[in-house]
Write a protein that holds these residues in place. Structure first.
Motif, PDB file in Angstrom:
ATOM      1  N   ALA A 174       4.699  -1.653  27.641  1.00 21.21           N
ATOM      2  CA  ALA A 174       5.303  -3.051  27.396  1.00 21.21           C
ATOM      3  C   ALA A 174       6.587  -2.800  27.022  1.00 21.21           C
ATOM      4  O   ALA A 174       7.519  -3.693  27.046  1.00 21.21           O
ATOM      5  CB  ALA A 174       4.536  -3.714  26.361  1.00 21.21           C
ATOM      6  N   TYR A 175       6.870  -1.554  26.768  1.00 16.23           N
ATOM      7  CA  TYR A 175       8.341  -1.183  26.147  1.00 16.23           C
ATOM      8  C   TYR A 175       9.090  -0.233  26.790  1.00 16.23           C
ATOM      9  O   TYR A 175       8.373   0.928  27.136  1.00 16.23           O
ATOM     10  CB  TYR A 175       8.430  -0.812  24.728  1.00 16.23           C
ATOM     11  N   ALA A 191      -2.848  -3.645  19.154  1.00 13.89           N
ATOM     12  CA  ALA A 191      -1.643  -3.518  18.231  1.00 13.89           C
ATOM     13  C   ALA A 191      -0.158  -3.586  18.833  1.00 13.89           C
ATOM     14  O   ALA A 191       0.652  -3.906  18.155  1.00 13.89           O
ATOM     15  CB  ALA A 191      -1.890  -1.960  17.859  1.00 13.89           C
ATOM     16  N   ASP A 192      -0.194  -2.982  20.081  1.00 14.76           N
ATOM     17  CA  ASP A 192       1.089  -3.022  20.962  1.00 14.76           C
ATOM     18  C   ASP A 192       1.511  -4.201  21.581  1.00 14.76           C
ATOM     19  O   ASP A 192       2.384  -4.369  22.163  1.00 14.76           O
ATOM     20  CB  ASP A 192       0.989  -1.715  21.639  1.00 14.76           C
ATOM     21  N   THR A 193       0.866  -5.289  21.346  1.00 10.89           N
ATOM     22  CA  THR A 193       1.282  -6.668  21.810  1.00 10.89           C
ATOM     23  C   THR A 193       2.606  -7.144  21.499  1.00 10.89           C
ATOM     24  O   THR A 193       2.733  -7.037  20.244  1.00 10.89           O
ATOM     25  CB  THR A 193       0.234  -7.701  21.643  1.00 10.89           C
ATOM     26  N   TRP A 201       4.570 -12.563  22.433  1.00 10.61           N
ATOM     27  CA  TRP A 201       3.351 -13.288  23.145  1.00 10.61           C
ATOM     28  C   TRP A 201       2.754 -13.743  21.966  1.00 10.61           C
ATOM     29  O   TRP A 201       2.013 -14.828  22.329  1.00 10.61           O
ATOM     30  CB  TRP A 201       2.520 -12.194  23.899  1.00 10.61           C
ATOM     31  N   VAL A 202       2.379 -13.314  20.957  1.00 11.02           N
ATOM     32  CA  VAL A 202       1.484 -13.736  20.162  1.00 11.02           C
ATOM     33  C   VAL A 202       1.955 -15.075  19.545  1.00 11.02           C
ATOM     34  O   VAL A 202       1.320 -16.198  19.494  1.00 11.02           O
ATOM     35  CB  VAL A 202       1.091 -13.067  18.830  1.00 11.02           C
ATOM     36  N   ILE A 203       3.373 -15.107  19.293  1.00 11.51           N
ATOM     37  CA  ILE A 203       3.974 -16.289  18.791  1.00 11.51           C
ATOM     38  C   ILE A 203       3.945 -17.561  19.810  1.00 11.51           C
ATOM     39  O   ILE A 203       3.171 -18.579  19.292  1.00 11.51           O
ATOM     40  CB  ILE A 203       5.386 -16.196  18.541  1.00 11.51           C
ATOM     41  N   ARG A 204       4.041 -17.190  20.953  1.00 11.00           N
ATOM     42  CA  ARG A 204       4.035 -18.221  22.029  1.00 11.00           C
ATOM     43  C   ARG A 204       2.628 -18.589  22.550  1.00 11.00           C
ATOM     44  O   ARG A 204       2.101 -19.644  22.637  1.00 11.00           O
ATOM     45  CB  ARG A 204       5.030 -17.706  23.344  1.00 11.00           C
TER      46      ARG A 204
END
Lengths: 446, 151
Positions: free
Chosen positions: A388-389, B16-18, B22-25
């Protein structure tokens, strides 16, 4: 001296030269011995193919011999050498353009001794000084994989652009005589099986020293095993500084535990660092595929290599820093870097690496710090999934001066004590490096 | 895991790495925070974490558990945030508006740390990208806020 005596002396001299030239020609083109010379091809055992595939993973053959989107192992990777450009060759079992006509003994001579059929010497860009350590069993399995697990691909090799006479191959035989030992790995009875397995992988198939061991004037690795202090002591190569893998506090693995080394090689990240630069390729194509016990062995072996405080300098310790200093480097850091690496430099382990205590901020060589800032990192792909990063490239956004300022800030804050970075050094690397691709690159082996 | 966002507790089920964004939206439906580049380069996804501006696209959600997250939806509950939004309205900063929630976050964080920033400090802190080119309006609004404070 009379004319006759002169003629006789000259005659003897010419003869001696001729004999010497003959001996040299023999030496420089001779076929080294192979334990497989008398071996006939046996029937193919499928378990040997998958075992060989694993040896190919350990050896990271794919990194150089495959290009993204092209047939696996058809060659083509361009490599710049001090003499000119060479290209990795086609090692598919194609008869005309690949290695399809190689016997097991031919294959062995190429991989472990750098000698192609006919006696032509390979350039040591092929890490045969390391592969020489491969066991007979691994060589046989590797051969079986390349002959029966890889699809033949017709793709002619690209000739090098090295000019005559530098492109003569026979002098490499002399280089080999001095710098490339030919013995396979011999287990040290004083160490346990785990350590020996780690030593075998690190020195042999893993060829870690190709990047991590400093090279001498003849471009030879200064040591090929733990008997030499320069072994894996960190080296500058291709615009990256491959750090020490020894017990050096600042630039090595002294602060890493064995499980942390395993995690790094398995997942590409741990509390201390994330793979980048050339190591991202080594991770994507090789280390993540290694079995857990092999990774544990590597960790055990690396942790046994002592550091050198004189080379490594004062041990780094975290120091709180005033994060709102009114200097350009601090401003750039706060706005461009702190989102990921934190105003406190501690990063967001293990996703975004800390810069406080980072090797790139402590090493004398600043190439990695500059290169990653200019060009960003390539995608880390773990088990087929891109991460992701990733570090973006700043070459279009920051000038040489701005990059020098921000890196000088990073290298002198939070207890870091690397030297300041000069804008000229940034400009130099900017000129001969390219931004990392933002697309995931997966090199297939089948 | 439990997240505190805009003074409210949310139960979240995510790796954990999300990225926090993404969580907020996607999980919580707080869509005022925008996705721009995904690389911490543009600032459209800026939120506040413990009063500091953070680019939520590069913030693994596990790292913000137990911390106070503020998004654009609740920025006016904050005194400084409220003044920033008022200045934004007064100067009619927004054009298409896509980057503006992030711009407001950046301005709020700046003024919370430094109520009267110098021109150079404003330049250095307001680096979010705006494809409409509202930079002049943003600069005017922030300078105005800085002046109110130093006056």
């Amino acid at each position: 001296m009379s004319n006759r005596r002169f003629a006789r002396t000259a005659g003897w001299l010419a003869l001696a030269c001729l004999v010497a030239a003959g001996l040299l020609a023999w030496y420089a083109t001779r076929q080294p011995a192979s334990p497989f010379a008398q071996e006939q091809a046996a029937s193919v055992d499928p378990s040997q193919v998958s075992r060989g595939e694993y040896v190919a993973r350990l050896s990271d053959c794919v990194a150089c011999h495959s290009l993204a989107g092209k047939a696996p192992f058809a060659g083509g990777l361009e490599m710049a050498t001090p003499l000119g450009t060479i290209h990795a060759t086609n090692i598919t079992p194609d008869h005309d353009t690949g290695i399809g006509a190689y016997s097991l003994a031919d294959f062995d001579r190429a991989v472990r001794h750098g000698v192609a059929p006919g006696g032509r010497r390979l350039y040591p860009a092929m890490p045969y000084p390391s592969y020489a350590k491969l066991s007979d069993d691994d060589i046989r399995a590797l051969y079986t994989f390349f002959m029966h697990g890889v699809q033949p691909a017709k793709q002619p090799n690209i000739p090098s652009d090295i000019p005559w006479p530098l492109n003569l191959r026979w002098p490499i035989a002399l280089w080999n005589g001095v710098f490339a030992p030919t013995a396979t790995y011999a287990a040290k009875p004083s160490q346990d099986a785990l350590w020996n397995r780690g030593a075998y992988i690190v020195q042999g198939p893993g060829h870690c020293g190709s990047c991590h061991t400093p090279r001498g004037l003849a471009f030879n690795e200064k040591a090929l095993d733990e008997s030499g202090a320069p072994f894996l002591a960190g080296a500058l190569l291709d615009g990256w500084y491959a750090p020490s893998l020894r017990q050096d506090h600042n630039t090595g693995l002294a602060r890493w535990s064995e499980p942390q080394i395993v995690q790094f090689l398995k997942t590409g990240r741990n509390l201390h660092a994330v793979v980048y630069g050339s190591m991202a390729e080594a991770f994507n194509n090789s280390t993540q595929f290694m079995q857990d016990e092999d990774l544990a062995a590597i960790a055990r072996y690396l942790k046994s290599l002592p550091g050198d405080p004189r080379r490594d300098g004062t041990p780094w310790q975290y120091v709180n820093a005033d994060t709102h200093q009114d200097i350009p480097g601090a401003h750039t850091y706060a706005t461009r870097c702190a989102s990921c690496h934190g105003l406190d430099g501690k990063g967001q382990p293990e996703w975004m690496p800390p810069l406080a205590g980072a090797t790139s901020a402590l090493a004398k060589e600043n190439a990695s710090a500059i290169n990653i800032t200019l060009n960003g990192s390539q995608r880390i792909i773990t088990a087929g999934v891109p991460d992701a990063y990733r570090m973006p490239a700043f070459r279009e956004q920051l000038s040489d001066e701005e990059i020098a300022q921000v890196l000088s800030y990073v290298r002198s804050t939070w207890g870091n004590h690397g030297d300041a970075v000069d804008a000229k050094a940034v400009g130099k690397l900017r000129g001969h490096t390219d931004p990392a691709s933002s697309s995931p690159i997966i090199l297939q082996m089948r | 895991m439990e997240l505190r966002i805009n003074q409210k507790a949310y139960q979240v089920d995510a790796d954990a790495d999300t990225p926090l964004l993404w969580v907020i939206r996607d999980d919580l439906g707080l869509t005022g925070t925008k996705y721009g580049c995904g690389l911490a380069q543009c600032g459209a996804c800026s939120v506040l974490v413990d009063g500091n501006v953070v680019r939520s696209c590069v913030t693994p959600v596990a790292g913000v558990v137990g911390r106070e997250i503020t998004t654009i939806e609740a920025i006016e509950a904050d005194d400084v945030g409220k003044r920033v939004v008022a200045a934004w309205v007064e100067h009619q900063v927004a054009q298409c508006g896509y980057c503006q929630s992030g711009q407001v976050m950046a301005a709020t964080a700046l003024l919370k740390h430094n109520p009267a920033p110098s021109d150079a400090q404003i330049e250095a802190a307001m680096v979010n990208l705006c494809r409409c080119g509202t930079y002049n309006a943003i600069r005017t609004a922030v300078h105005d806020l800085a002046k109110q404070e130093s006056a």
